[in-house]
Design a protein around this motif. Sequence first.
Motif: not given
Length: 325
Positions: A110-117, A148-154, A173-184
Amino acid sequence: MSASLGTGVIIPVLTPLDPGGEVDEASLRRLLDHLLDHGVDGVFLLGTSGEFGFLTDAQRVAVVTATVRHVDGRVPVLVGISDTATARAIEQARLLLPLGADAAVATAPFFAETGPLEIGEHFRRIAEAIGDVPLLAYENPPRVNGMSIPVPLLLDLAAEGVIAGVKDSSPDQGHLLSLLAGRSARGLSALRVLSGSETAAAAAIRAGADGLVPGLGNVDPGGYVELLRLARAGDPGADALQARLTALFGIVDIAPQAPMGGSSRALGAFKAACRLLGVIAEDRCAVPSVLLGEADRAAVAAVLAAHGPAGAAAGSARAARTVGP
C-alpha cells in the motif's frame, strides 16, 4: 497448513493501550481470556482491529510475545506482517514470526499504486522468505489504495502453494462468492476462505466460507461462535442472531461529538464496548486517533445494552459508574 488452522471463528484482536499509549498487557490477557472462554478457534494479531499501522515495532513485538505466552498453544495465533512494500513486510515477518506465530497474514502493498503483477510478486517473495509458515492473503481494498486482489490471482497463488488462505474483508460480497466458486472449480479444497464481515457472516458460512474474522467479535465472541454453529447446521435461528449482531455493529456508526475518521470511530467504539464490559481498562486508540468522549461512550453503552450479549446491560452500567474519561 493443518486442517484446523484457518477455520472457525478467528478474532482480529484489539490492542489495548495504557494511558501512556503503550501496550497494556494485563488488559490484553483479559481480552484473550474473554475470547478463549467463549470458544473462539483462533486469534489474529496486528490486523486492522489491532491498529498495526500505528504501532511501533517494539509494540508489535510486545503484542505477539504476550499473546503467544498467554494463549500457550490453546488456539492458533495468526500474526499480521503487513507493510507498505514487500521488503518491509519481510522484515516484519523476520521480526515477529519467530516469536511463535502459527501463520502469517499480509495485505497487498500500500501507499504506492500497484496492480496484479506487483501484488503477485509481493506474495511470492513473502512466501519464499517465510518458508514453512502458512501465509494468508488479506483482501481489504479500502486499506490498500482501493486495490482489490483479483480472484484469479488469488487462485493462482493458491495453486502455486504461495498462499494457504484468504481473509476476505472486501466490502463487495461478490468477491467472496467468486473466490468460493473459483476454489471449487479449480479443486483447491485446501485453500481456506475466511469472511471478515460482521454483517454478512451467516451468509458467508452458508455460501461455503471456512470461518469468520469479525472485529466485533472482540465485543461478542460468543455471538459469532454460536452464529457459525447455527449457520453451518442450517438452523434458521442464525438469521435472528445475525440481525442482533448487525444491530450491535451499529456502535461504529454513532455520531461522535468530535469530528473523527472512520478508524477512530470504529475502533474507539469496539474498545469502548470492551471497556464497558470490564474486559479492558482503557478505550484509548493509538495516536493520531481521536478519542471518544463521554457522550460517545454513553451512545455505545446504549447500543450495547440493547443488542449486546446476555448480561451486557448490567455489566456496562456497572462499568459506566466506575470509569472516567
